[in-house]
Design an enzyme around this catalytic site. Structure first.
Site, PDB file in Angstrom:
ATOM      1  N   THR A  45       0.828  -1.211   0.000  1.00 56.42           N
ATOM      2  CA  THR A  45       0.000   0.000   0.000  1.00 56.42           C
ATOM      3  C   THR A  45       0.860   1.257   0.000  1.00 56.42           C
ATOM      4  O   THR A  45       0.612   2.194  -0.761  1.00 56.42           O
ATOM      5  CB  THR A  45      -0.911   0.017   1.243  1.00 56.42           C
ATOM      6  OG1 THR A  45      -1.607  -1.217   1.338  1.00 56.42           O
ATOM      7  CG2 THR A  45      -1.907   1.154   1.158  1.00 56.42           C
ATOM      8  N   THR A  46       1.890   1.274   0.858  1.00 53.79           N
ATOM      9  CA  THR A  46       2.764   2.443   0.955  1.00 53.79           C
ATOM     10  C   THR A  46       3.552   2.646  -0.331  1.00 53.79           C
ATOM     11  O   THR A  46       3.958   3.764  -0.644  1.00 53.79           O
ATOM     12  CB  THR A  46       3.712   2.301   2.154  1.00 53.79           C
ATOM     13  OG1 THR A  46       2.953   1.923   3.304  1.00 53.79           O
ATOM     14  CG2 THR A  46       4.433   3.608   2.454  1.00 53.79           C
ATOM     15  N   ILE A 204       5.622  -4.036  10.451  1.00 54.74           N
ATOM     16  CA  ILE A 204       5.830  -3.613   9.067  1.00 54.74           C
ATOM     17  C   ILE A 204       5.439  -2.149   9.041  1.00 54.74           C
ATOM     18  O   ILE A 204       4.263  -1.805   9.174  1.00 54.74           O
ATOM     19  CB  ILE A 204       5.027  -4.465   8.077  1.00 54.74           C
ATOM     20  CG1 ILE A 204       5.517  -5.915   8.166  1.00 54.74           C
ATOM     21  CG2 ILE A 204       5.184  -3.926   6.652  1.00 54.74           C
ATOM     22  CD1 ILE A 204       4.768  -6.881   7.292  1.00 54.74           C
TER      23      ILE A 204
END
Length: 293
Positions: A45-46, A204
């Site tokens: 996502t990042t 994470i």
């Protein structure tokens, strides 16, 4: 295999034309390896996976694997809400040489728990790599119940879960009900220490782009029996954890990287760049922190 304690959900650097910038990616990788990252999660996502093309993802995996050169694990985000596509991209990632794949819960089509189980099972059976399941109901709507994670943990190459539900009870349940060697990672920076205390393997992280060493120190303090000190450091880091999500991610962390001299460009629509005022807020946050030299 163990991936370590602090893994970074790596941003994808873009150039001025919003193309993937492989040169800056190399610079970012070296920064992360030297500042506390035990492993890298690429095209998550990042990393703006929703707006990366298939060919961009494959090129990124190959590039990151080459630059990292086995120094730390590389985990590729290959999941989608299409099981066949997830299988294909996981196979492509395996061919690119990554160490593991991360599969997000299918979004939008809202499968039930049995559908989730069959999705992850089919994807895991298509590769020989370790598989990390990614539970993020805030983004996917669909929540992977702890019962389903426990069931999935019995598949030989499903070795970990990224728990980004914000639910410490779920983390505790999974830790207590899965076999030794199955790792639970927090997906929420602000829960790094609380999750670790109840048995998570680590985090994470987004914030580890700029405070990876400090996060390692926090977990090390706890391991040494200095829980109060670890808690104090957690409270010190909390404004940065929160600041990295003061606008839709990864715009704030890309701004933070710019503040420490690492250029990773902007973000792709529908995400937007920070306003000047928001950028100043990130700079102020880092300036006021005693953690940045």
């Amino acid at each position: 295999m163990s991936f370590g304690k602090v893994l970074t959900a790596m941003v994808t650097p873009f150039d001025e034309q919003n193309r993937v910038d492989f040169h800056q990616t190399s610079i970012l990788i070296e920064h992360l390896i030297s500042s506390g990252s035990d492993g890298l999660v690429v095209t998550g996502t990042t990393g703006e996976s929703p707006t990366l093309t298939r060919s961009e993802k494959i090129s990124l995996w190959k590039h990151v694997v080459q630059v990292v050169h086995k120094r730390i694990p590389v985990i590729a985000g290959t999941g989608s809400n299409n099981t066949m596509d997830t299988i294909e991209m996981s196979r492509q990632a395996e061919a690119a040489g990554v160490d593991a794949v991360m599969l997000v819960a299918p979004y939008y089509n809202k499968p039930d728990q049995e559908g989730l189980y069959r999705h992850f099972k089919a994807a895991a059976e298509s590769v020989s790599l370790p598989v990390m399941v990614y539970n993020v109901p805030g983004r996917s709507v669909t929540k992977i119940d702890p019962d389903t994670v426990v069931r999935l943990s019995k598949i030989s190459n499903i070795t970990s879960v990224k728990e980004a539900s914000g639910d410490l009870n779920a983390i505790a349940s999974i830790v207590s009900r899965t076999a030794p060697g199955f790792d639970v990672y927090s997906g929420d920076d602000h829960l790094t220490l609380p999750a670790y205390v109840i048995g998570a393997a680590g985090i994470i992280s987004v914030a580890s782009h700029v405070i990876g060493d400090e996060m390692q120190r926090m977990l090390r303090l706890f391991d040494l029996g200095r829980g109060r000190k670890a808690g104090a450091l957690h409270r010190e880091l909390l404004p940065i954890f929160e600041g990295m999500f003061s606008a839709p991610s990864p715009a704030p962390v890309k701004a933070a990287l710019r503040c420490i001299g690492i250029e990773t460009g902007g973000v792709r629509l529908p995400l937007r760049a920070l306003t000047d005022e928001e950028e100043k807020g990130i700079q102020t946050l880092l300036d006021h922190s005693s953690l940045q030299s």
